[in-house]
Write a protein that holds these residues in place. Structure first.
Motif, PDB file in Angstrom:
ATOM      1  N   TYR A  15      28.456  31.309  21.248  1.00 28.89           N
ATOM      2  CA  TYR A  15      27.242  31.031  22.535  1.00 28.89           C
ATOM      3  C   TYR A  15      26.498  29.981  22.660  1.00 28.89           C
ATOM      4  N   HIS A  16      26.110  29.680  23.401  1.00 31.88           N
ATOM      5  CA  HIS A  16      25.765  28.289  23.339  1.00 31.88           C
ATOM      6  C   HIS A  16      24.944  27.709  24.215  1.00 31.88           C
ATOM      7  N   GLY A  17      24.504  28.795  25.526  1.00 33.52           N
ATOM      8  CA  GLY A  17      23.888  28.467  26.476  1.00 33.52           C
ATOM      9  C   GLY A  17      24.334  29.073  27.832  1.00 33.52           C
ATOM     10  N   TRP A  27      14.318  36.726  20.635  1.00 34.33           N
ATOM     11  CA  TRP A  27      14.399  35.826  19.681  1.00 34.33           C
ATOM     12  C   TRP A  27      13.918  34.542  19.571  1.00 34.33           C
ATOM     13  N   GLU A  82      27.507  28.287  16.158  1.00 37.02           N
ATOM     14  CA  GLU A  82      26.532  28.543  15.561  1.00 37.02           C
ATOM     15  C   GLU A  82      26.798  28.648  13.834  1.00 37.02           C
ATOM     16  N   VAL A 119      21.905  21.416  24.666  1.00 38.72           N
ATOM     17  CA  VAL A 119      23.619  21.981  23.697  1.00 38.72           C
ATOM     18  C   VAL A 119      24.378  20.927  25.093  1.00 38.72           C
ATOM     19  N   ASP A 173      24.505  23.877  15.845  1.00 34.83           N
ATOM     20  CA  ASP A 173      23.209  24.213  17.324  1.00 34.83           C
ATOM     21  C   ASP A 173      22.416  25.377  16.523  1.00 34.83           C
ATOM     22  N   VAL A 226      19.542  26.796  17.536  1.00 30.97           N
ATOM     23  CA  VAL A 226      18.736  27.434  18.704  1.00 30.97           C
ATOM     24  C   VAL A 226      17.915  28.811  18.334  1.00 30.97           C
ATOM     25  N   PHE A 227      19.042  29.204  17.630  1.00 35.03           N
ATOM     26  CA  PHE A 227      19.064  30.920  17.018  1.00 35.03           C
ATOM     27  C   PHE A 227      18.104  30.769  15.534  1.00 35.03           C
ATOM     28  N   ASN A 275      14.648  23.375  27.454  1.00 33.75           N
ATOM     29  CA  ASN A 275      15.841  25.033  26.496  1.00 33.75           C
ATOM     30  C   ASN A 275      16.633  24.683  25.468  1.00 33.75           C
ATOM     31  N   GLY A 276      17.254  25.722  24.908  1.00 31.43           N
ATOM     32  CA  GLY A 276      18.650  26.083  24.530  1.00 31.43           C
ATOM     33  C   GLY A 276      19.352  24.404  24.714  1.00 31.43           C
ATOM     34  N   SER A 277      19.849  25.531  26.467  1.00 32.72           N
ATOM     35  CA  SER A 277      20.641  25.089  26.810  1.00 32.72           C
ATOM     36  C   SER A 277      20.923  23.532  27.043  1.00 32.72           C
ATOM     37  N   SER A 280      15.176  24.878  20.043  1.00 32.05           N
ATOM     38  CA  SER A 280      14.342  25.640  20.957  1.00 32.05           C
ATOM     39  C   SER A 280      14.637  26.841  20.218  1.00 32.05           C
ATOM     40  N   LYS A 281      13.976  28.006  21.252  1.00 35.38           N
ATOM     41  CA  LYS A 281      13.910  29.446  20.754  1.00 35.38           C
ATOM     42  C   LYS A 281      12.868  29.807  20.229  1.00 35.38           C
TER      43      LYS A 281
HETATM   44  C1  LIG Z   1      20.007  31.380  22.831  1.00 34.02           C
HETATM   45  C2  LIG Z   1      20.887  30.195  22.602  1.00 34.02           C
HETATM   46  C3  LIG Z   1      21.657  29.080  23.424  1.00 34.02           C
HETATM   47  C4  LIG Z   1      20.714  28.520  24.768  1.00 34.02           C
HETATM   48  O1  LIG Z   1      19.546  28.943  24.675  1.00 34.02           O
HETATM   49  P1  LIG Z   1      18.157  28.787  26.149  1.00 34.02           P
HETATM   50  O2  LIG Z   1      16.971  28.504  26.209  1.00 34.02           O
HETATM   51  O3  LIG Z   1      18.465  30.455  25.775  1.00 34.02           O
HETATM   52  O4  LIG Z   1      19.353  28.175  27.149  1.00 34.02           O
HETATM   53  C5  LIG Z   1      21.878  28.154  22.789  1.00 34.02           C
HETATM   54  N1  LIG Z   1      22.658  28.232  21.765  1.00 34.02           N
HETATM   55  C6  LIG Z   1      21.761  29.051  20.503  1.00 34.02           C
HETATM   56  C7  LIG Z   1      22.722  29.482  19.590  1.00 34.02           C
HETATM   57  C8  LIG Z   1      21.449  31.005  21.320  1.00 34.02           C
HETATM   58  O5  LIG Z   1      21.489  31.781  20.924  1.00 34.02           O
END
Ligand SMILES: *Cc1c(COP(=O)(O)O)cnc(C)c1O
Length: 422
Positions: A143-145, A52, A201, A115, A235, A237-238, A110-112, A263-264
Motif C-alpha cells: 500500500y503506497h497511497g 498511524w 514498504e 510516493v 517508503d 511513510v508509515f 502527504n504520503g501519497s 509523512s504520517k
Molecule cells: C499511509 C501510507 C501512504 C499514503 O499516505 P497518505 O498521507 O495517506 O496519502 C503511503 N505509503 C505508506 C506505506 C502508507 O502507510
C-alpha cells in the motif's frame, strides 16, 4: 450537542474509507496525550495513533507553541523562487538522521504525494539520460497511497477495481524470505534493464495487514537491485520516526536506498506534509543547463513553513531521551504480551516490530469471518479503546506517550474479548 454534531456532519461531510450509509462518525472535541474526548464526554484511548500519525500524543503543547510562533512570523511563501529557514533547517536535520546516500529533500503534502514524487523522480531520471524504463517493481499486498501513481504500485483489490484499466503496469513480487530469495534474484536479473525502480514498504507492510519480513532478507533483495542498477524507493511513510523501534526502518538494514518517502509521523501527526529524499546521483541527473531536465512538480503548499515548524518541533520531541525510552518500553511490553498471546487458541500469526504489534483473530465456530472487523471495532469502542482491525488482523499501534498502565489495559481488553469470542 453530540447528536446535533452527528446530524450536521451527515448533512455535509463525506468521510474517507466509509460506506456513508452504514458507518457512524463520532464527534471528537479534544485530545490530550493518548486520549481523544468525544462530544458526549466519553474518553477513547487512541490505540491506532489516529491512522498511524500521532506519535507524541494529541494536542501537544510544545508543537502547538512552535506552530503558533511560526504563524506569527511567516505562514506561507511560494517555494519556487523563494526559500525559508524552517525548510532549510528541516532538510539539514532530517538528512543527518538518514543513510549517507540521502542528500536532498523534496517537499510535498502527504504520503501519497511523497510516493508520486518518488516515482516521477525515478522515471524522469531514466528519461533525462535518454533511456526509457517503464516497468516498476512492487510487493504483493503493498500500500503506497490513493492517488493514481500510488494506487498503481499498490495491491489491486476491491478498492482499486473501478480504476483497474487506468493503472500502469507493475511487476508484483512476494516479499523476501529465506525460501524465495533465489527465485526473486533470478527474476530481477532477467527484467532489470527495463525496471525504473523498486518501491517497497521496509519491514512492515502496513495497510496490507501489518505483514512483516526480516531485515536481512530485505537487505539481500536490495543488494541484488543495486547490483542490477534498479533504483530503490523505500517508503517509510508509515514506519519512519520510531515506529519499528529504531528511528527509521533503514537503521535495521545493511543496504541504502536511492529515494525515501516520509509523512504520517513527520509532523508528529499534527499537519499534512510529505518529504521525498534522494541521492546526489539522482539529483545530478536533473541538475543541468537544459531547463526541460528540471523536475516539474510542485504543490501549492510545498514546504509550508508551519508544517516545517511542526516537523522540527516533533523532531525535538522524538530525539528526547524520554521518548526514545518510551519507544523501547512499548516494544518490550509488546514483546511480553506477544509471548502471552502466542499460546492463546483464539489467535494466530502473532507478530511484532518495535511499537507495532499485530495478530490474526480466528473466526471461531460461527461464520463471523466477514464481520470480524466490524464487530471487534465496535466492541473495543464500547470499552473506550480505538482499535481498527484490518479484516481479521488486529494491531496495537499507540502514540509513544502512552503510559505503561494504559497499554496494559489494552492487552487485558484484548484477552477479555478473546475469551468472550466463541
Ligand atoms: C499511509 C501510507 C501512504 C499514503 O499516505 P497518505 O498521507 O495517506 O496519502 C503511503 N505509503 C505508506 C506505506 C502508507 O502507510
Amino acid at each position: 450537542m453530540f447528536d446535533e454534531l452527528i446530524a450536521r456532519d451527515r448533512a455535509v461531510n463525506w468521510h474517507p474509507y466509509s460506506q456513508m450509509k452504514t458507518t457512524q462518525h463520532i464527534p471528537i472535541v479534544s485530545g490530550k496525550g493518548a486520549y481523544l474526548y468525544a462530544a458526549d464526554g466519553k474518553a477513547y484511548l487512541d490505540a491506532v495513533s489516529s491512522w498511524w500519525v500521532t506519535i507524541h500524543g494529541h494536542a501537544h503543547p510544545y508543537i502547538a507553541e512552535r506552530v503558533y510562533q511560526q504563524l506569527l512570523s511567516l505562514e506561507q511563501v511560494i517555494f519556487a523562487g523563494f526559500t525559508h529557514e524552517p525548510a532549510i533547517e528541516l532538510g539539514e536535520r532530517l538528512l543527518k538522521l538518514l543513510p549517507s546516500s540521502q542528500e536532498k529533500v523534496f517537499y510535498s503534502d502527504n504520503g501519497s504525494t511523497a510516493v508520486e514524487v518518488a516515482l516521477k523522480m525515478c522515471i524522469q531520471y531514466a528519461h533525462n539520460q535518454g533511456q526509457q524504463k517503464r516497468k516498476i517493481l512492487a510487493f504483493k499486498n503493498s500500500y503506497h497511497g490513493d492517488t493514481f501513481g500510488a494506487m498503481s504500485v499498490s495491491e489491486r483489490g476491491v478498492w482499486t477495481a473501478p480504476f483497474q484499466d487506468l493503472l500502469f503496469d507493475v511487476l508484483f513480487i512476494d516479499p523476501p524470505s529465506a525460501d524465495n530469495l533465489a527465485s526473486l534474484t533470478e527474476l530481477i536479473r532477467k527484467e532489470a534493464a527495463d525496471i525504473a525502480c523498486f518501491i517497497y514498504e521496509p519491514l512492515v507492510q502496513g495497510a496490507g495487514g501489518m505483514l512483516m519480513h526480516r531485515p536481512e532478507d530485505l537487505s539481500a533483495l536490495m543488494k541484488v537491485c543495486r547490483e542490477e542498477g534498479v533504483l530503490l524507493i523505500q517508503d517509510e511513510v508509515f514506519v519512519g520516526f520510531g515506529r519499528t523501534g529504531t528511528l527509521f526502518a533503514t537503521d535495521q538494514l545493511t543496504e541504502q536506498p536511492d529515494v525515501m518517502c516520509f509523512s504520517k509521523g513527520l509532523t508528529g501527526g499534527t499537519m499534512a506534509m510529505g518529504i521525498t529524499s534522494c541521492s546526489e546521483q539522482l539529483y545530478q541527473a536533473f541538475y543541468q543547463d537544459e531547463k526541460r531536465k528540471a523536475f516539474f512538480h510542485g504543490h501549492s503548499f510545498t514546504a509550508s513553513p508551519i508544517a516545517c515548524a511542526a516537523s522540527l518541533a516533533s523532531m525535538d520531541l522524538l530525539l528526547k531521551e524520554d521518548t526514545l525510552r518510551n519507544i523501547q518500553r512499548i516494544a518490550k511490553q509488546h514483546a511480553a504480551f506477544a509471548t502471552r498471546l502466542a499460546s492463546n487458541p483464539g489467535v494466530e500469526q502473532v507478530r511484532q516490530q518495535g511499537t507495532i504489534l499485530a495478530f490474526d483473530w480466528k473466526a471461531g465456530e460461527t461464520s463471523y469471518f466477514n464481520n470480524i472487523q466490524v464487530i471487534l471495532y465496535q466492541r473495543f469502542m464500547d470499552r473506550g479503546i480505538v482499535l481498527r482491525p484490518l479484516g481479521n488482523t488486529v494491531y496495537i499501534l499507540p502514540p509513544y506517550c502512552i503510559s505503561e498502565t494504559a497499554l496494559a489495559g489494552i492487552y487485558e481488553a484484548v484477552l477479555e474479548e478473546l475469551a468472550r469470542w466463541k
